[in-house]
Design a protein around this motif. Structure first.
Motif, PDB file in Angstrom:
ATOM      1  N   PHE A  81     -21.441  55.826 -20.234  1.00  0.00           N
ATOM      2  CA  PHE A  81     -21.508  57.119 -19.533  1.00  0.00           C
ATOM      3  C   PHE A  81     -21.809  56.857 -18.065  1.00  0.00           C
ATOM      4  CE2 PHE A  81     -24.112  60.696 -17.893  1.00  0.00           C
ATOM      5  CZ  PHE A  81     -23.090  61.641 -17.862  1.00  0.00           C
ATOM      6  N   CYS A  82     -21.017  57.460 -17.198  1.00  0.00           N
ATOM      7  CA  CYS A  82     -21.250  57.339 -15.759  1.00  0.00           C
ATOM      8  C   CYS A  82     -21.792  58.680 -15.267  1.00  0.00           C
ATOM      9  CB  CYS A  82     -19.946  56.989 -15.039  1.00  0.00           C
ATOM     10  SG  CYS A  82     -20.169  56.940 -13.257  1.00  0.00           S
ATOM     11  N   ALA A  83     -23.042  58.687 -14.803  1.00  0.00           N
ATOM     12  CA  ALA A  83     -23.688  59.940 -14.407  1.00  0.00           C
ATOM     13  C   ALA A  83     -23.031  60.542 -13.164  1.00  0.00           C
ATOM     14  CB  ALA A  83     -25.173  59.709 -14.154  1.00  0.00           C
ATOM     15  N   SER A  84     -22.474  59.710 -12.277  1.00  0.00           N
ATOM     16  CA  SER A  84     -21.902  60.290 -11.056  1.00  0.00           C
ATOM     17  C   SER A  84     -20.557  60.969 -11.322  1.00  0.00           C
ATOM     18  CB  SER A  84     -21.799  59.254  -9.941  1.00  0.00           C
ATOM     19  OG  SER A  84     -21.040  58.169 -10.365  1.00  0.00           O
ATOM     20  N   THR A  85     -19.736  60.424 -12.209  1.00  0.00           N
ATOM     21  CA  THR A  85     -18.459  61.092 -12.513  1.00  0.00           C
ATOM     22  C   THR A  85     -18.564  61.955 -13.779  1.00  0.00           C
ATOM     23  OG1 THR A  85     -17.722  59.145 -13.757  1.00  0.00           O
ATOM     24  CG2 THR A  85     -17.044  59.287 -11.450  1.00  0.00           C
ATOM     25  N   ARG A  86     -19.672  61.851 -14.471  1.00  0.00           N
ATOM     26  CA  ARG A  86     -19.923  62.590 -15.729  1.00  0.00           C
ATOM     27  C   ARG A  86     -18.830  62.325 -16.762  1.00  0.00           C
ATOM     28  NH1 ARG A  86     -23.599  67.129 -14.823  1.00  0.00           N
ATOM     29  NH2 ARG A  86     -22.235  68.672 -15.733  1.00  0.00           N
ATOM     30  N   VAL A  87     -18.449  61.062 -16.826  1.00  0.00           N
ATOM     31  CA  VAL A  87     -17.416  60.652 -17.791  1.00  0.00           C
ATOM     32  C   VAL A  87     -18.050  59.798 -18.881  1.00  0.00           C
ATOM     33  CG1 VAL A  87     -15.400  59.144 -18.097  1.00  0.00           C
ATOM     34  CG2 VAL A  87     -15.439  60.805 -16.229  1.00  0.00           C
ATOM     35  N   GLN A  88     -17.743  60.144 -20.118  1.00  0.00           N
ATOM     36  CA  GLN A  88     -18.139  59.326 -21.278  1.00  0.00           C
ATOM     37  C   GLN A  88     -16.902  58.576 -21.776  1.00  0.00           C
ATOM     38  OE1 GLN A  88     -20.498  60.453 -25.140  1.00  0.00           O
ATOM     39  NE2 GLN A  88     -18.386  61.102 -25.466  1.00  0.00           N
ATOM     40  N   LEU A  89     -17.085  57.298 -22.073  1.00  0.00           N
ATOM     41  CA  LEU A  89     -16.003  56.500 -22.665  1.00  0.00           C
ATOM     42  C   LEU A  89     -16.459  56.016 -24.030  1.00  0.00           C
ATOM     43  CD1 LEU A  89     -15.185  54.158 -19.623  1.00  0.00           C
ATOM     44  CD2 LEU A  89     -14.144  56.376 -20.184  1.00  0.00           C
ATOM     45  N   GLU A 161     -14.737  64.137 -20.078  1.00  0.00           N
ATOM     46  CA  GLU A 161     -15.285  64.464 -18.761  1.00  0.00           C
ATOM     47  C   GLU A 161     -16.065  65.771 -18.867  1.00  0.00           C
ATOM     48  OE1 GLU A 161     -13.603  64.744 -14.206  1.00  0.00           O
ATOM     49  OE2 GLU A 161     -12.489  65.748 -15.805  1.00  0.00           O
ATOM     50  N   LEU A 162     -17.356  65.676 -18.553  1.00  0.00           N
ATOM     51  CA  LEU A 162     -18.231  66.847 -18.636  1.00  0.00           C
ATOM     52  C   LEU A 162     -18.150  67.623 -17.319  1.00  0.00           C
ATOM     53  CD1 LEU A 162     -20.399  68.012 -20.627  1.00  0.00           C
ATOM     54  CD2 LEU A 162     -22.086  66.784 -19.261  1.00  0.00           C
ATOM     55  N   ARG A 163     -17.646  68.847 -17.385  1.00  0.00           N
ATOM     56  CA  ARG A 163     -17.524  69.651 -16.168  1.00  0.00           C
ATOM     57  C   ARG A 163     -18.273  70.968 -16.375  1.00  0.00           C
ATOM     58  NH1 ARG A 163     -11.540  68.840 -13.720  1.00  0.00           N
ATOM     59  NH2 ARG A 163     -10.872  70.354 -15.273  1.00  0.00           N
ATOM     60  N   SER A 164     -18.578  71.650 -15.272  1.00  0.00           N
ATOM     61  CA  SER A 164     -19.405  72.858 -15.416  1.00  0.00           C
ATOM     62  C   SER A 164     -18.674  73.943 -16.204  1.00  0.00           C
ATOM     63  CB  SER A 164     -19.855  73.366 -14.055  1.00  0.00           C
ATOM     64  OG  SER A 164     -18.804  73.233 -13.134  1.00  0.00           O
TER      65      SER A 164
END
Ligand SMILES: Cc1cc2nc3c(=O)[nH]c(=O)nc-3n(C[C@H](O)[C@H](O)[C@H](O)COP(=O)(O)O)c2cc1C
Length: 188
Positions: A81-89, A161-164
């Motif tokens: 998980f990348c907190a800056s892009t809010r992407v989980q792989l 990708e976690l988006r608002s």
């Protein structure tokens, strides 16, 4: 981003993480299955990536439970998980283990810093502290004896990708040579 761009950006982020201690994918979760069929997870450092072959390389101590688990059952999952892009792989695949003395382990060892090498020189991981009489001091002094490389081959990628407002999710399947065999958007 289209599906091709999602796949490309995923693998370029993974490659970049091997050279960037600040990257969100520098530390990833390696999950194996133990002898009782239970899932086991632990953080590891992403050391090398081969995008064309869809390989992720991890270093570990061959005396560790994970090495034993993976030698009995090569199926594994890597979660990042990348907190800056809010992407989980979530990468699902299987590993090949390169034991001490193998060409790949020798090469990887030769590129390690003295400090990193020293982390392999202690007693067996998981043993009670101070209970290492079984390891002769001269063997213990050289961590290379216990240094192994885990080469994980991704068979599929679940990208989230976690988006608002509108989360996005896509899945990809890879051939054993690393080609994209399937790619589609799915409901998050
Ligand atoms: C941020 C972080 C990075 C780690 N990197 C590694 C690593 O690259 N290789 C490794 O074997 N253990 C690494 N560890 C330790 C493992 O998470 C784990 O505790 C240890 O290897 C024992 O795992 P096992 O008992 O499942 O074999 C790391 C731990 C943390 C917190």
């Amino acid at each position: 981003m289209n599906l091709g761009e999602v796949d490309a950006s995923t693998w370029s982020s993974l490659e970049a993480a091997t050279n960037d201690p600040q990257s969100g994918f520098r530390f990833i979760n390696l999950c194996s299955v133990d002898a009782a069929g239970r899932p086991q997870a632990r953080m590891v450092v992403l050391r090398r990536v081969d995008t064309a072959a869809r390989l992720l390389e991890i270093h570990t101590d061959t005396r560790s439970p994970k090495w034993l688990e993976l030698s009995h059952n090569p199926f594994a999952t890597i979660l990042g998980f990348c907190a800056s892009t809010r992407v989980q792989l979530r990468l699902v695949g299987a590993v090949r283990l390169y034991s001490p003395g193998s060409e790949l382990a020798e090469k990887a060892w030769s590129e390690l810093s003295t400090w990193t090498r020293s982390t392999y020189a202690g007693g067996p991981p998981g043993n009670e502290l101070g209970n290492d009489e079984s390891v002769p001091a001269e063997v213990e002094a050289d961590g290379k004896t216990f240094f192994g490389v885990v080469s994980f081959h991704a068979e599929s990628l679940d990208w989230f990708e976690l988006r608002s407002a509108d989360n996005r999710r896509a899945v990809f399947g890879y051939s054993h040579l690393g080609a994209v065999m399937a790619a589609r958007w799915i409901n998050p």
